[in-house]
Scaffold this active site. Structure first.
Site, mmCIF file in Angstrom:
data_model
loop_
_atom_site.group_PDB
_atom_site.id
_atom_site.type_symbol
_atom_site.label_atom_id
_atom_site.label_comp_id
_atom_site.label_asym_id
_atom_site.label_seq_id
_atom_site.Cartn_x
_atom_site.Cartn_y
_atom_site.Cartn_z
ATOM 1 N N GLU A 15 0.798 -1.227 0.000
ATOM 2 C CA GLU A 15 0.000 0.000 0.000
ATOM 3 C C GLU A 15 0.834 1.283 0.000
ATOM 4 O O GLU A 15 0.438 2.285 -0.591
ATOM 5 C CB GLU A 15 -0.918 0.020 1.242
ATOM 6 C CG GLU A 15 -2.067 -0.961 1.178
ATOM 7 C CD GLU A 15 -3.184 -0.490 0.257
ATOM 8 O OE1 GLU A 15 -3.090 0.630 -0.289
ATOM 9 O OE2 GLU A 15 -4.152 -1.238 0.074
ATOM 10 N N SER A 67 -26.266 -32.808 50.685
ATOM 11 C CA SER A 67 -25.272 -33.003 51.752
ATOM 12 C C SER A 67 -24.063 -32.090 51.627
ATOM 13 O O SER A 67 -23.111 -32.230 52.408
ATOM 14 C CB SER A 67 -24.799 -34.461 51.745
ATOM 15 O OG SER A 67 -25.867 -35.345 52.027
#
Length: 686
Positions: A83, A343
């Site tokens: 680019e 429990s």
């Protein structure tokens, strides 16, 4: 030819002149949008900064903020080579590219390449315009020069990485990498990097999920140009071209969705929310919960909470097997749903009994039929074990011994202690706490239960669980659950609980629970580093015939520890004051538990006259040391033994006894006479 050259030169001069006049023109232009004020996606990240779940912006875009350090250096090098080769040397406008663009404009009577630098592209992304005219290009140059003056090169590059379009509602390289490759762009192959470079040039026309051939050709052009500029070997270019192009988008990450949603709701204005959740462990436990839930049936769910008990930080929280599963009510947070623990509360009953000097792990206790008014507890298998050590009674989860101990400890005291430690106990509407609480007659959440077990691992002190890092500074101080010795006794006993089939013994301390009617199966355990809680059941609370904590939840618990990636850390060593003795060497009252506390009550029973139960005593000091606290005893047969929090202190023949306090706090004082009768009080030293 001469005419074209003249036109090109004049065009170049015009563009260059526009660039040099930027300082004058910029004053007449409105300011660019503030990059810091752009509407980025909300990101919820884990303990190492890894993305757990992003949220689309208000207009439905995935726009994830990116820094240069967030992407693969190979991608950055490829981007700049393709680019803007002179990105790090120009000041926003590349004069060489300007001349090239002017020549092409002169030759074709239209803008071909545009001379756009990465900085100019950022300017266009900050100030979108659809026209491709000379005036628009000059405006971009002016904006680019202004950006270069205000920002560093890395800041400009970061804006490009955050704003570049990739088709549809994807903006920024992170969103594109997650959508097309299912990963962050930190590590990219050459083929992946080339595709991400190619897409922003024509994002809609090259979307691989819609135009895969165009995307492949665009990627090939990037590879060819970059190879020409950087000298990539031909065989590597060919391999990259042959790599498949993703044909469809992947879903965005959605780890810990319940935790993420709750965090966003609590801080709606934050763009980045940091959780304590470990992304790797969260992912592993979500897979575990989903796989195990499927083995139980379509309507059964699994929830898991894992915490670092030293800090209270939540490492993973799986609130349902599948957030999007309607059949399992996937969006219901099952880690915070009130359920009967069965429990699973028994260890805290035993812990208070140890703390009060009522029992020791080697104390003998009866498991025989017993009745408390109209209540007659029975064991799960409707059998009785006879006389057993307290250690075995807890490991086998026998009901009768647990109720006998709870009757002596006191239901109200157990409730108060658990609540004081941060565990929210909720009783059925209109019902007062009763002995059935010890067998699950109360509501508790998986999160709170896991926090209480972490308190056992922390030697009796609980800390609030923290999931958002911002909440750590606001967390309440540690709360007392049990004294150190009692908590260690419980952990030591639970570490010997028989594990599930094919699991290693003595690796973790754990306890299971099954609620009445097979509605809830639990398993909670800890090693020296982590505490993990597991719940299995139906979200609607309906029974699941045959579901048990030991067979349904415990195997998941052990598998969860295995998926942490570490061997279980050793439990803490025995603290000072712990009695490591066989039954026959224990003090007489600790050798055998009696439900009434004294067997046959003698007429001249021993009594603590001072301090009275519930008293508050002021500590005194002399020469920088705490002075002994005096006790006054009546009745009983000498010699007398004083126990402080269950630990024997002294034997004496007088009626005026004392003990050396450790410091402020609650203390359980017990005096045992020569016949084994005892009296006990709880006082607060301050």
């Amino acid at each position: 030819m001469r005419r074209s050259l003249a036109i090109a030169l004049s065009g170049a001069a015009l563009l260059a002149g526009g660039a040099f006049a930027a300082g004058f023109w910029a004053r007449s232009l409105p300011p660019l949008p503030d990059p810091a004020a752009l509407p980025y996606s909300i990101e919820v990240v884990g303990r190492e900064g890894r993305l757990l779940r992003p949220y689309a912006t208000g207009d439905g875009r995935w726009r994830l903020k990116a820094e240069v350090s967030d992407v693969d250096p190979r991608y950055l090098a490829m981007l700049i080579a393709y680019e803007d080769r002179r990105f790090y040397s120009h000041r926003g406008v590349d004069p060489v590219a300007v001349v090239r663009a002017a020549w092409q404009w002169a030759a074709h009577r239209e803008i071909v390449s545009g001379a756009s630098t990465l900085t100019m592209q950022v300017a266009r992304l900050l100030e979108p315009r659809s026209e491709r005219t000379l005036g628009a290009k000059l405006r971009q140059m002016v904006r680019a020069i202004a950006l270069e003056r205000a920002l560093s090169k890395d800041e400009i590059l970061s804006l490009y990485l955050s704003l570049a379009p990739y088709g549809g509602n994807l903006e920024g390289v992170r969103a594109a990498s997650l959508a097309y490759f299912g990963k962050e762009p930190k590590r990219l192959s050459r083929a992946e990097a080339a595709l991400l470079v190619a897409l922003p040039q024509s994002p809609e026309a090259r979307r691989p999920d819609r135009h895969i051939d165009r995307a492949r050709r665009a990627r090939a052009r990037v590879l060819d140009r970059v190879a020409e500029a950087t000298g990539i070997p031909a065989d590597e270019v060919a391999a990259a071209k042959a790599h498949p192009v993703p044909a469809q988008r992947k879903p965005m990450p959605a780890l810990a969705p319940h935790a993420a949603d709750q965090a966003v709701a609590a801080a709606p204005d934050s763009r980045r929310i940091e959780l304590t959740i470990d992304e790797r462990l969260q992912r592993a436990l979500e897979i575990l919960a989903r796989d195990r839930a499927d083995t139980f049936g379509r309507e059964v769910a699994v929830a898991i909470v894992a915490v670092e008990h030293a800090s209270g930080e939540v490492l993973a929280r799986v609130a349902s097997p599948d957030f999007f599963d309607k059949e399992r009510a996937g969006q219901v947070d099952l880690t915070r749903a009130l359920r009967s623990p069965g429990s699973a509360l028994k260890p805290f009953i035993y812990g208070l009994a140890f703390e009060d000097g009522l029992a020791h792990p080697e104390t003998l206790i009866d498991d025989r039929p017993a009745r408390y008014g109209s209540y007659a507890p029975e064991n799960f298998d409707s059998t009785f074990q006879g006389t057993v050590p307290v250690r075995r009674a807890l490991q086998l989860s026998l009901n009768v011994p647990a109720v006998a101990l709870l009757e002596r400890v006191g239901v109200a005291r157990l409730t108060a202690r658990l609540s004081q430690a941060g565990g929210g106990m909720v009783f059925p509407k209109g019902e007062a706490p009763g002995l059935a609480m010890g067998l699950g007659g109360v509501g508790v959440t998986l999160t709170d239960l896991t926090m209480l077990y972490a308190g056992l691992a922390r030697q009796g002190m609980t800390v609030p669980l923290v999931e958002r890092r911002s909440d750590k500074a606001l967390a309440r101080p540690p709360s007392r659950l049990l004294d150190r010795v009692a908590a260690w006794y419980v952990g030591h006993v639970l570490s010997g609980t028989p594990p599930p089939d094919n699991a290693a013994r003595n690796r973790i301390a754990f306890k299971t629970g099954t609620s009445y009617g097979y509605r809830d199966a639990w398993a909670v355990g800890f090693d020296g580093r982590r505490t993990i809680g597991v719940w299995v059941g139906r979200p609607d609370g309906a029974p699941v015939p045959g579901i048990l904590g030991r067979t349904a939840a415990a195997p998941i618990l052990f598998d969860a520890f295995a998926r942490t990636g570490d061997l279980p850390a050793p439990l803490a060593a025995a603290p000072k004051g712990a009695i490591l003795s066989a039954n026959g060497r224990l003090p007489l009252p600790l050798q055998r538990f009696s439900a009434d506390g004294e067997g046959v009550r003698p007429r001249n029973r021993v009594r603590i006259m001072f301090p009275p139960n519930g008293a508050r005593l002021e500590l005194a000091t002399a020469d920088g040391r705490l002075e002994p606290v005096a006790l006054k005893i009546a009745g009983g047969v000498e010699p007398l033994t004083v126990l402080v929090n269950g630990v024997p202190q002294q034997r004496a023949s007088g009626r005026m006894l004392s003990f050396d306090p450790m410091g402020p706090g609650f203390v359980r004082l017990t005096v045992v006479d020569g016949k084994g009768t005892a009296d006990s009080v709880m006082v607060r030293l301050q």
